[in-house]
Scaffold this active site. Sequence first.
Site, short mmCIF file in Angstrom:
data_model
loop_
_atom_site.label_atom_id
_atom_site.label_comp_id
_atom_site.label_asym_id
_atom_site.label_seq_id
_atom_site.Cartn_x
_atom_site.Cartn_y
_atom_site.Cartn_z
N GLU A 126 0.85 -1.20 0.00
CA GLU A 126 0.00 0.00 0.00
C GLU A 126 0.89 1.25 0.00
O GLU A 126 1.01 1.96 1.01
CB GLU A 126 -0.93 -0.04 1.22
CG GLU A 126 -1.99 1.04 1.28
CD GLU A 126 -3.17 0.82 0.33
OE1 GLU A 126 -3.05 0.03 -0.60
OE2 GLU A 126 -4.20 1.47 0.54
N SER A 153 -6.42 -0.33 -0.42
CA SER A 153 -7.38 -0.25 0.68
C SER A 153 -8.07 1.10 0.73
O SER A 153 -9.09 1.25 1.39
CB SER A 153 -6.67 -0.48 2.01
OG SER A 153 -6.14 -1.77 2.05
N HIS A 174 -11.84 -3.42 -4.61
CA HIS A 174 -11.36 -3.60 -3.23
C HIS A 174 -12.02 -4.82 -2.59
O HIS A 174 -13.24 -4.87 -2.44
CB HIS A 174 -11.65 -2.33 -2.41
CG HIS A 174 -11.21 -2.45 -1.00
ND1 HIS A 174 -12.03 -2.22 0.08
CD2 HIS A 174 -10.00 -2.81 -0.47
CE1 HIS A 174 -11.35 -2.42 1.20
NE2 HIS A 174 -10.13 -2.78 0.89
N ASN A 177 -10.43 -9.18 3.29
CA ASN A 177 -9.63 -10.32 3.74
C ASN A 177 -10.45 -11.29 4.59
O ASN A 177 -11.08 -10.86 5.55
CB ASN A 177 -8.45 -9.78 4.59
CG ASN A 177 -7.42 -10.85 4.90
OD1 ASN A 177 -7.30 -11.83 4.19
ND2 ASN A 177 -6.71 -10.64 5.98
N GLU A 186 -15.75 -3.89 -3.31
CA GLU A 186 -16.10 -2.50 -3.64
C GLU A 186 -15.51 -2.16 -5.02
O GLU A 186 -14.33 -2.43 -5.25
CB GLU A 186 -15.53 -1.54 -2.60
CG GLU A 186 -16.19 -1.67 -1.23
CD GLU A 186 -15.56 -0.72 -0.20
OE1 GLU A 186 -16.32 -0.03 0.48
OE2 GLU A 186 -14.32 -0.69 -0.06
N ASN A 225 -13.30 0.79 4.49
CA ASN A 225 -12.22 1.21 5.39
C ASN A 225 -12.52 2.49 6.14
O ASN A 225 -11.97 2.72 7.22
CB ASN A 225 -10.89 1.31 4.63
CG ASN A 225 -10.21 -0.04 4.64
OD1 ASN A 225 -10.23 -0.75 5.65
ND2 ASN A 225 -9.65 -0.43 3.51
#
Length: 349
Positions: A126, A153, A174, A177, A186, A225
């Site tokens: 990331e 993320s 997206h 996990n 997403e 998130n």
Amino acid sequence: MDINGFGFYKSKAISLDVYFAVNHMKERLLIMQAKDVCRIAIGGAGIMGTSIAQIFAKYGYSVVLYDIVTKSIENGKKLIAINQETAIAEGEIKPEDSKELLDRISFSMDPKCFSNADFVIEAIVEDMKVKHDFWFQVSEIVPTGAILTTNTSGLSITEIAKAVKKPERFAGMHWVNPPHIVPLVEVICGEKTDLAAAETIAEVAIKIGKKPVMVKKDAQGFILNRLQFCILREAMHIVESGIAGIEDVDAVMKYGLGMRYACLGPFEIADLGGLDTFYSIASYLFADLSDMKEPPKMFSDLIDQQFYGTKSGRGFYDYSNGKAEKVIEKRDKDFIKIANCLYKSTGRK
Ligand SMILES: NC(=O)c1ccc[n+]([C@@H]2O[C@H](COP(=O)([O-])OP(=O)(O)OC[C@H]3O[C@@H](n4cnc5c(N)ncnc54)[C@H](O)[C@@H]3O)[C@@H](O)[C@H]2O)c1
């Protein structure tokens, strides 16, 4: 432009009244449709890449997992083996089907493995600079109409897209996990994403049993998130303020909110609880909740010691001496039970 090419939108017949539309299409990149997607290439054989590989392979897609670190490839193979053993033990997959699934996944350290991909998922670290370098290289190699996605993320899709050649075929995808079990995906458009690409991504997600949602605005953290980190921020605030310890905070989520959230969203929960009551609580509680703008000390202390969680053997909890594998196995088993109970057996939407 080859309009008969494999997997591309077909051009409309030319007549005078569609002259301008066709001319416009000549300029427009032909974007692959979900029905034509067969070959998946995944950048990053880490936690997410290996799990995403399994769900595609389960549904018959051929998958190549690309990484630049030999050890990551070795770890990736190990992670897939753990997940598959659990899936077999839980009766989720027959041993012979698991073997076939594994046969559909190959590994590569050669970026040329992207040259015949229909659909690319980037699941590398990331970090904007690393993602830019990756996409700068890979978007030159892939076929023109391939769908390109990032599993970031929450970094800006528009910003990542600046390194992508033909960014209209690029969007956020997206996953949650572990992606081979959790249904949500997403789909996030950047400023230059063609809606046709976003539609293909959502359709591909449906084809592999996922539940896609379209995120209307390329806002950092998207939906999941933003919600998740709100909870993590308050969880750490509760611990740092001495209100409760980390085990008890986790217990509240697992045995209270988590059970609700497996079935209902926050708006549904508020409706069921009574908006008058929820409004009263919001009126005195919002002002007392954390609004910290930086990760707190209890978090940065762990990072300073390179305690990254299961992947490094220590995080908020200890995962040394094989505990990490056990935790991952238990998580997979529990998630499979929930997924079967809520989604598979009842066909719940
Ligand atoms: N872990 C999660 O819960 C989660 C959930 C959703 C999204 N994500 C996102 O998915 C991405 C990957 O996360 P992860 O948890 O799998 O990370 P990870 O650290 O487990 O794996 C990242 C992998 O990328 C590899 N890598 C690094 N640079 C590379 C490059 N240039 N080319 C190819 N491979 C490269 C690393 O060797 C490593 O194997 C991140 O963007 C992350 O934010 C993570």
